[in-house]
Write a protein that holds these residues in place. Structure first.
Motif, short mmCIF file in Angstrom:
data_model
loop_
_atom_site.label_atom_id
_atom_site.label_comp_id
_atom_site.label_asym_id
_atom_site.label_seq_id
_atom_site.Cartn_x
_atom_site.Cartn_y
_atom_site.Cartn_z
N LEU A 115 0.89 -1.01 -0.06
CA LEU A 115 0.14 0.00 -0.01
C LEU A 115 0.76 1.25 0.05
O LEU A 115 0.37 2.32 -0.50
N ILE A 116 2.17 1.15 0.50
CA ILE A 116 3.03 2.39 0.63
C ILE A 116 3.95 2.22 -0.51
O ILE A 116 4.09 3.14 -1.27
N ASP A 117 4.64 1.16 -0.83
CA ASP A 117 5.39 0.94 -2.07
C ASP A 117 4.92 1.41 -3.25
O ASP A 117 5.39 1.82 -4.19
N LYS A 118 3.59 0.95 -3.69
CA LYS A 118 2.78 1.01 -4.96
C LYS A 118 1.77 2.28 -4.67
O LYS A 118 0.64 2.05 -5.47
N PHE A 129 -2.72 -11.12 -2.70
CA PHE A 129 -4.09 -10.71 -2.97
C PHE A 129 -4.60 -9.81 -1.87
O PHE A 129 -5.09 -8.68 -2.33
N ILE A 130 -4.70 -10.15 -0.84
CA ILE A 130 -5.58 -9.64 0.09
C ILE A 130 -5.06 -8.00 0.37
O ILE A 130 -5.95 -7.29 0.54
N PRO A 131 -3.80 -7.95 0.67
CA PRO A 131 -3.36 -6.37 0.74
C PRO A 131 -3.85 -5.67 -0.22
O PRO A 131 -4.14 -4.19 -0.26
N VAL A 132 -3.49 -6.19 -1.69
CA VAL A 132 -3.93 -5.15 -2.93
C VAL A 132 -5.42 -5.14 -2.97
O VAL A 132 -6.07 -3.95 -3.21
N ALA A 133 -6.15 -6.15 -2.64
CA ALA A 133 -7.58 -5.97 -2.56
C ALA A 133 -7.96 -4.92 -1.51
O ALA A 133 -9.02 -4.15 -1.68
N ILE A 134 -7.43 -4.91 -0.49
CA ILE A 134 -7.81 -3.94 0.51
C ILE A 134 -7.65 -2.64 -0.03
O ILE A 134 -8.30 -1.67 0.29
N GLY A 135 -6.41 -2.43 -0.86
CA GLY A 135 -5.92 -0.99 -1.20
C GLY A 135 -7.00 -0.62 -2.33
O GLY A 135 -7.57 0.47 -2.48
N ILE A 136 -7.47 -1.54 -3.25
CA ILE A 136 -8.45 -1.44 -4.03
C ILE A 136 -10.00 -1.02 -3.54
O ILE A 136 -10.62 -0.11 -3.86
N SER A 137 -10.28 -1.72 -2.50
CA SER A 137 -11.34 -1.37 -1.71
C SER A 137 -11.59 0.04 -1.28
O SER A 137 -12.55 0.70 -1.14
N ILE A 138 -10.28 0.34 -0.39
CA ILE A 138 -10.39 1.73 0.10
C ILE A 138 -10.65 2.69 -1.13
O ILE A 138 -11.25 3.60 -0.89
N GLY A 139 -10.10 2.50 -2.20
CA GLY A 139 -10.34 3.39 -3.32
C GLY A 139 -11.89 3.80 -3.61
O GLY A 139 -12.21 4.91 -4.04
N TYR A 140 -12.39 2.42 -3.83
CA TYR A 140 -13.91 2.62 -4.22
C TYR A 140 -14.66 3.11 -2.98
O TYR A 140 -15.87 3.88 -2.96
N LEU A 141 -14.14 2.73 -1.69
CA LEU A 141 -14.96 3.40 -0.55
C LEU A 141 -14.68 4.90 -0.46
O LEU A 141 -15.69 5.72 -0.02
N ILE A 142 -13.68 5.50 -0.93
CA ILE A 142 -13.53 6.73 -0.90
C ILE A 142 -14.50 7.69 -2.00
O ILE A 142 -14.89 8.56 -1.70
N MET A 143 -15.04 6.76 -2.84
CA MET A 143 -15.85 7.44 -3.93
C MET A 143 -17.19 7.20 -3.36
O MET A 143 -18.22 8.17 -3.59
N THR A 144 -17.53 5.94 -2.96
CA THR A 144 -18.83 5.73 -2.63
C THR A 144 -19.57 6.17 -1.09
O THR A 144 -20.50 6.53 -0.99
N VAL A 145 -18.54 6.05 -0.09
CA VAL A 145 -19.13 6.27 1.18
C VAL A 145 -19.34 7.75 1.38
O VAL A 145 -20.45 8.19 2.10
N PRO A 146 -18.59 8.89 1.05
CA PRO A 146 -19.06 10.07 0.91
C PRO A 146 -20.46 10.50 0.37
O PRO A 146 -21.54 11.25 0.94
N LEU A 147 -20.48 9.95 -1.03
CA LEU A 147 -22.02 9.85 -1.52
C LEU A 147 -23.06 9.20 -0.67
O LEU A 147 -24.05 9.91 -1.04
N GLY A 148 -22.79 8.11 -0.07
CA GLY A 148 -23.89 7.46 0.57
C GLY A 148 -24.29 8.38 1.82
O GLY A 148 -25.23 8.60 2.03
N ALA A 149 -23.20 8.83 2.28
CA ALA A 149 -23.59 10.02 3.73
C ALA A 149 -24.35 11.22 3.13
O ALA A 149 -25.33 11.63 4.00
N LEU A 150 -23.99 11.69 1.93
CA LEU A 150 -24.79 12.86 1.35
C LEU A 150 -26.10 12.45 1.16
O LEU A 150 -27.03 13.24 1.67
N LEU A 151 -26.27 11.20 0.75
CA LEU A 151 -27.84 10.80 0.43
C LEU A 151 -28.47 10.50 1.78
O LEU A 151 -29.63 11.03 1.88
N ASP A 152 -27.86 10.09 2.84
CA ASP A 152 -28.52 9.99 4.04
C ASP A 152 -29.16 11.12 4.44
O ASP A 152 -30.02 11.37 5.07
N ARG A 153 -28.11 12.02 4.50
CA ARG A 153 -28.39 13.50 4.95
C ARG A 153 -29.52 14.27 4.11
O ARG A 153 -30.44 14.68 4.80
N ILE A 154 -29.58 14.12 2.90
CA ILE A 154 -30.74 14.71 1.99
C ILE A 154 -31.94 13.97 2.32
O ILE A 154 -32.99 14.54 2.36
#
Length: 235
Positions: free
Chosen positions: A4-7, A202-227
């Protein structure tokens, strides 16, 4: 977990490309979905039939199939994807560094597929508008277009925004498929490169990829909950 740091730069590049795909596909899907929604509620039967057929086809077709036809069917229709060039968009793609045929094919597949769900989200908002509103507009002499523009759509937007947000979140997750259909450098293709070509676990790479998608989806989901909560209070 050192990958996650090296790449980090590789993960960041994959995140940036995926974000570009999602933003452009969301804009295209919202525009096309709005057009199809107008067809769906049109008083003209042939137009209504076209809108209904579009939704039934793409809503019930797996995204993998749509991606397959976009990636391998569209190139057979024209060389170098010249027939896909949109006036004014070439400079945008070049500036983003993504002026590649398969990037366009992935966008087309995501837009066509997601637009069907956008259409239904908008149509549900239109159905939430009391029928008396449209009847009153017609009694005042407003045309169908004026009725939509000034009466129906402004009211339906409030009821549609949460379902639309859910559709966009689903589209962001669906974008993980583009790396398997020729788009080089997105998050999913980055995971394949790091695990298959460079031998990282695979698992550390999958965690890094999951973090990337969560960065995009979690704020949008929180905004929708607020709306949604604000709309509930308003009622």
């Amino acid at each position: 977990m050192s990958v996650l740091i090296d790449k980090f730069d590789v993960f960041a590049g994959g995140f940036w490309l995926t974000l570009q795909i999602c933003v452009l596909a969301a804009i295209g899907a919202l525009i096309l979905g709005a057009i199809v929604a107008v067809l769906r509620i049109s008083p003209v039967p042939p137009l209504r039939a076209v809108g209904t057929a579009y939704v039934n086809i793409f809503r019930n077709m797996p995204l993998t199939v749509v991606m397959f036809f976009a990636a391998f069917g569209l190139p057979a229709l024209g060389s170098n994807a010249d027939f896909l060039r949109i006036p004014g968009m070439d400079a945008v793609f070049t500036r983003l560094g993504t002026d590649l045929p398969y990037f366009r094919f992935a966008l087309i597949a995501l837009v066509l597929y997601t637009a069907a769900f956008v259409c239904e989200a908008l149509r549900s908002g239109v159905n939430a508008v009391p029928a008396g509103q449209a009847e009153a507009a017609r009694s005042l002499g407003l045309t169908f277009g004026q009725n939509l523009r000034y009466v129906v759509l402004p009211q339906s937007w409030k009821a549609s925004i949460v379902p639309l947000g859910s559709v966009i979140i689903a589209m962001i997750k669906n974008s993980a498929l583009v790396g398997f259909f020729g788009v080089v450098g997105d998050l999913s293709q980055t995971a394949d490169q790091l695990t298959s070509a460079e031998g990282y676990a695979f698992i550390p790479v999958a965690i890094g990829i999951s973090i990337g998608y969560l960065i995009m989806t979690v704020p949008l989901g929180a905004l929708l909950d607020r709306i949604e909560k604000r709309q509930a209070v308003a009622r």
